[in-house]
Design an enzyme around this catalytic site. Sequence first.
Site, PDB file in Angstrom:
ATOM      1  CE  LYS A   1     -35.111  18.026  39.809  1.00 35.37           C
ATOM      2  NZ  LYS A   1     -35.714  16.873  40.432  1.00 35.37           N
TER       3      LYS A   1
ATOM      4  NE  ARG B   1     -18.669  16.387  27.275  1.00 36.02           N
ATOM      5  CZ  ARG B   1     -17.728  16.314  26.334  1.00 36.02           C
ATOM      6  NH1 ARG B   1     -16.481  16.126  26.664  1.00 36.02           N
ATOM      7  NH2 ARG B   1     -18.050  16.433  25.069  1.00 36.02           N
TER       8      ARG B   1
ATOM      9  NE  ARG C   1     -15.641   8.375  22.321  1.00 31.71           N
ATOM     10  CZ  ARG C   1     -15.670   7.395  21.430  1.00 31.71           C
ATOM     11  NH1 ARG C   1     -14.609   6.648  21.262  1.00 31.71           N
ATOM     12  NH2 ARG C   1     -16.744   7.190  20.710  1.00 31.71           N
ATOM     13  CB  THR C   2     -14.901  12.308  28.148  1.00 30.99           C
ATOM     14  OG1 THR C   2     -14.809  12.622  26.774  1.00 30.99           O
ATOM     15  CG2 THR C   2     -13.952  13.202  28.919  1.00 30.99           C
TER      16      THR C   2
ATOM     17  CG  HIS D   1     -12.062  17.924  25.778  1.00 24.23           C
ATOM     18  ND1 HIS D   1     -11.673  17.452  27.006  1.00 24.23           N
ATOM     19  CD2 HIS D   1     -12.756  16.917  25.186  1.00 24.23           C
ATOM     20  CE1 HIS D   1     -12.118  16.198  27.144  1.00 24.23           C
ATOM     21  NE2 HIS D   1     -12.776  15.864  26.052  1.00 24.23           N
TER      22      HIS D   1
END
Lengths: 305, 147
Positions: free
Chosen positions: A82, A103, A53-54, A131
Site C-alpha cells: 500500500k 509478476r 497457473r504461474t 516472461h
Amino acid sequence: MNFKKRDIISIEDLSKDDILKILKVAKKMEKNPVQNILKGKIMATLFFEPSTRTRLSFESSMKRLGGEILGFGNPKITSVTKGETLWDTTKMIQAYCDVIVIRHYLEGAARLSAESADVPVINAGDGSNQHPTQTMLDLFTIEQSQGKIKDLHIAMCGDLKYGRTVHSLTKALSLFNPTLYFVSPDTLRIPGYIRHELRTKKIKFSEHTDINEVMNKIDILYATRIQKERFPDLADYEKVKNTYILKKNMLGGAKDNMKIMHPLPRVNEIDNDVDDTKHAYYFQQAANAVPIRQAIISLVLGAEK
Amino acid sequence: MRAYKVYAIEEGTVIDHIESGKGTKVIELLNLKDSTDIISMGMNFESSQVGKKDIIKIENRFLTKDELNTIAIIAPTATINIIKKAKVAEKFKVELPDEFQGIIKCRNPTCITRNEPVKSKFKKFSESPLKVRCKYCEKVFIHFELL
Ligand SMILES: [Zn+2]
C-alpha cells in the site's frame, strides 16, 4: 556462466550456453523431481498481477525441492504494497527470503526489483515485456519432443503481432538455426523489427496466412490465441477466426514427429478432437513448467552448478 | 539577441548544429539560465547538415565532460567549437553515450519508470537511424521521438 545469485529478468540476458545449461539441469529435475536440495531456503512470490497457473508452478517447484514459500498472489488482499514504491517493497521483502519471484502489470518492474534486491530475482512476467521462464519452458518442450533443439522447422500460428510469447521464443530459437514459418492474418503479422532481426541473423523464415501451406514441413506447430479485442473491426475478426482453428482433419499430411504446442489456456484455437492424436503436446508442455522452474530456482540459489 | 552577438565571441564555447527547437532545452538542462556568463542563442538558422538549426554561444566558459554528454542526449547532432582568442581552437561532434540515464523519459506509458520514482535508463541500440532502448521495458525508440 555462473548462475549463483543471478537475476533472471529477460531471455535476452541469457547466452546460448546459459540456455543449454538450464535445459540440461531441467532434464535432471525431470528424472528426479522430488529432492531436498533447497531445504532451509525461502522463496517469496510477489504477484502484483494474479496468475494462478504461474504462481502455483513456481510454488510447486520450490516445495518439491524441499524449500519454503511465502508471498502473495493477489495484491488487493494484502496491505504489504500500500502506497509503497516497488523499490522499497523489494528491499523489505528480500530480508525474509533467499529468492524473489515477481509478476507485475508494468513493463520493467522485474528489472527495477532486481536492482533493489541483493537476493536473486526471477521475472514471472512484466506486463507485455518478458516472461523468461515461459520461454525456457517452451524451449525445453521443443527439445524434449524432438530429441534436439537445433535445425528444426517450426511454425508459429495465430496472433504474431501482440504475442509476447511468440516474440521471445523467436529470439531464443534464433540461437539454434531454425527454419521458421509465421502463419497469421495480415493484420496480425510478426512485427517488422523481428523480421529485420531474423534477416540480420540469417535465419530462414517465411510468412503465410494458411497453416495448411506448411503442415507437411514442420516439426513443431506453436499455436497462440487470436483475441477479438485486437481487431478494430469485428467483421475482420469474423473473417479470420475460423481459419485459425486447428482440427484433426487438417493433420493428415503432418510429419510423424510433428508436435502441437500452445501456452494454454486455449479458447477455441485447437479442437478437442486433436487432443488424442499423437501430435498433441500442449498438456505435456504445461507439465514441463515444474522441471524448468526447478532448474532455474536451484541454479540461482547455487544448489545446482 | 542580435546577430552580431550570436556571431563573434573571443573566448568560450559555441554549440552548433542543434536540431531546431532544442536550443532552449539545452540551455535549460545545462542550467545556463542561472549562469552569470553571457549567453546568446540563435534559432532556426539554415543548415546544410541538419535542416534548420539552433546555435548557442557561451562566453568565457568551457564545458565539462558531463555537460557535453547531456548535450549529446538532447542534441545528438550538435558540434562543439571551443573558441580561444576569437579563433576556433578545437572542434568536435558530441556523441550519444552507449548508456545514459535521466534527462529524457521513456515513452511507453506502462513502463515502470513512468509509474515509480526511478530514473530512466537507456542503451544505444543502433547508430543510423539513431535508436535507443529502454533498459526497463526493453522497448526501442527512435532517439528523436523521445526528445
Ligand atoms: Zn521504458
